[in-house]
Design an enzyme around this catalytic site. Structure first.
Site, short mmCIF file in Angstrom:
data_model
loop_
_atom_site.label_atom_id
_atom_site.label_comp_id
_atom_site.label_asym_id
_atom_site.label_seq_id
_atom_site.Cartn_x
_atom_site.Cartn_y
_atom_site.Cartn_z
N ASN A 154 0.80 -1.23 0.00
CA ASN A 154 0.00 0.00 0.00
C ASN A 154 0.83 1.28 0.00
OD1 ASN A 154 0.74 -0.81 2.63
ND2 ASN A 154 -0.94 0.34 3.55
N GLY A 210 7.55 -14.74 -2.31
CA GLY A 210 6.29 -15.05 -1.65
C GLY A 210 6.48 -15.45 -0.20
N GLU A 252 4.60 -4.01 12.74
CA GLU A 252 3.63 -2.93 12.58
C GLU A 252 2.50 -3.49 11.75
OE1 GLU A 252 1.34 -0.23 11.51
OE2 GLU A 252 2.92 0.49 10.18
N LEU A 253 1.32 -3.69 12.36
CA LEU A 253 0.31 -4.54 11.78
C LEU A 253 -0.96 -3.76 11.45
CD1 LEU A 253 0.93 -7.55 14.20
CD2 LEU A 253 2.04 -7.05 12.00
N CYS A 286 -3.00 1.34 6.79
CA CYS A 286 -3.21 0.75 8.11
C CYS A 286 -3.79 1.76 9.09
CB CYS A 286 -1.90 0.17 8.65
SG CYS A 286 -0.57 1.39 8.85
N GLU A 379 -11.24 -4.91 9.91
CA GLU A 379 -10.44 -3.96 9.14
C GLU A 379 -10.80 -4.14 7.67
OE1 GLU A 379 -5.78 -2.60 8.55
OE2 GLU A 379 -6.24 -4.71 8.90
#
Length: 484
Positions: A154, A210, A252-253, A286, A379
């Protein structure tokens, strides 16, 4: 030749600097048009293990480099981002679906991350300790060694460089694994910048890959720290693997961030802040304002104002004059729509939006939600603004804290009431009279609860803590006497 001309990398985005990975290639697709921009070489787990060995060897010489020389590399890298800003912005727009302002923000922050990190090599590296022994005693900071960085799609440039730059400045080697959907913005740009800046070969290595490549970063013995930004589900797996292998994980989620509108707030200004917080980069942030908690006295007025904003925000190709671009891919778009449909089925009203064409999802406003509604509980990671009301500050705090996430909070209105609310909530960031999306290179970034394990990036204190180890060092003028 342009800075990112495909001839620089033979038309492919290779792993491990400029050598092809062993797990084949993947197309890099422009979400707005479906055009293929290039192919990324995919790294296997074996590639990661080999890169970690090379990085460990290169790191020793880099850590021994004079602080002024490391600082100069970081300054030059920052200047590279500024010198090539137009080309970099265009790539970010095409690869990530970002509008021009979002792309410009990424390159601006990336340059500042390098400039700020250039101060780290000269920062005090420890403490002089008192001791009852006849020796000098010190606690000094030394490089962690090899740092693995895993970044998402993002904000790929910012969310890579915020770990890469300070880790390098402090004498570490870095293996960078960006999301395969955004390998140029999240990887090649950074490789090219540090290549131009004169970083020695092997100190920074790029491996697009991946899940198997990501898992290898947690397994390779030379890698001592893993810096991960991404979903909470994936972050749990990274944290578990790092714990098992006795590595540090900086996580950092996700976030389901509340924007609180207090009684008496300027509704027009609040709706403007709410629209930006909810719809900026299609809500794929986020820190997005994913829950709009509005005092019951102005709830209807706020919904009407936010609906008006949503209905007049143009959506389309981000290289044009629009406010919102595309969702990154069909899988993400379908998940956004699943939640919106589920919200309606659970009793919510779709005040605006709720439709899409290709990957372009209309900015959406939902009213009539409650805490159990999927649009409130999950979310969304899309341009959706669910609105719920509250009556007291204590009730607002209870609603905010009931969610599993604790990343960012915005409070709009009376500062005294906002201060009281701020003291009652669990959040890594609190912004009074600002919405929830904010980032500055010198500010600590991190979340509480399911949003991560604290402020792990940003500013000298957090970055030094993140990317160094503490070593106890003693010295005396001659060999100490011992009883045997």
């Amino acid at each position: 030749m342009s800075f990112l001309d495909p001839s620089v990398w033979d038309g492919k985005i290779y792993t491990d600097g400029w050598t092809e990975g062993s797990a084949g290639t993947v197309d890099v697709v422009e979400p707005a048009t479906g055009a293929v921009l290039g192919q990324a070489g995919m790294a296997s787990g074996e590639d990661v293990f080999a890169a970690a060995t090379r990085a460990a060897k290169a790191q020793k010489a880099w850590a021994a480099t004079k602080p002024e020389e490391r600082a100069a590399v970081l300054r030059r890298a920052g200047q590279v981002f500024e010198d090539h800003v137009q080309e970099l912005n265009t790539w970010i727009q095409r690869e990530t679906g970002a509008i021009g302002g979002k792309a410009a923000m990424e390159t601006h922050v990336a340059a500042n991350e390098c400039f700020d990190s250039a101060g780290l090599p000269h920062h005090p590296a420890g403490e002089v300790l008192t001791s009852d022994e006849a020796h000098w005693s010190f606690a000094r900071r030394v490089p962690a060694g090899v740092v693995g960085v895993i970044s998402p799609f993002n904000f790929p440039l910012i969310l890579s460089i915020r770990s890469v730059a300070p880790a390098l400045a402090l004498g570490n080697a870095v293996i960078l694994k960006p999301d395969p959907r955004t390998p140029v913005s999240g990887g090649v740009m950074i490789m090219r910048a540090f290549e131009e800046a004169g970083l020695p070969a092997g100190v920074l290595q790029l491996l697009t890959g991946g899940a198997d490549a990501g898992a290898a970063l947690s397994e390779a013995p030379e890698i001592r720290v893993v810096s991960f930004t991404g979903s909470t589900a994936a972050g749990r797996k990274v944290g578990e693997a790092c714990g098992r292998n006795l590595k540090r994980a900086h996580l950092e989620l996700g976030g389901n961030n509340a924007l609180v509108v207090l009684p008496g707030a300027d509704v027009a200004a609040a709706a403007s802040a709410g629209a930006f917080g909810a719809f900026m980069h299609q809500g794929q942030v986020c820190m997005t304002s994913g829950r709009h908690l509005v005092h019951e006295s102005i709830r209807d007025e706020y919904v009407a104002a936010l609906k008006e904003k949503a209905e007049h925000l143009p959506v389309g190709d981000p290289t044009g004059d629009v406010a919102l671009g595309p969702i990154i891919d069909e899988k993400q778009r379908d998940n956004v729509d699943r939640i919106v449909r589920g919200a309606k089925d659970a009793g919510a009203s779709i005040e605006a939006g709720g439709t899409y064409e290709n990957l372009f999802y209309a900015p959406t406003v939902l009213s009539g939600v409650d805490a159990a509604n999927p649009a409130w509980a999950e979310e969304i990671f899309g341009p959706v603004a669910p609105v719920m009301s509250f009556s007291t500050i204590e009730e607002a705090a209870e609603v905010i804290n009931a969610n599993e996430y604790g990343l960012s909070l915005g409070i709009l209105g009376d500062v005294g009431q906002a201060m009281k609310l701020a003291d009652l909530v669990d959040a890594g960031k609190v912004h009074i009279n600002e919405q929830t999306v904010a980032d500055e290179s010198n500010a600590p970034m991190g979340g509480m609860k399911a949003s991560g394990n604290g402020a792990r990036f940003g500013g000298y204190t957090a970055n030094i803590e993140a990317f160094t180890e503490v070593q106890w060092l003693t010295m005396r003028p001659e060999i100490a006497p011992y009883p045997f």
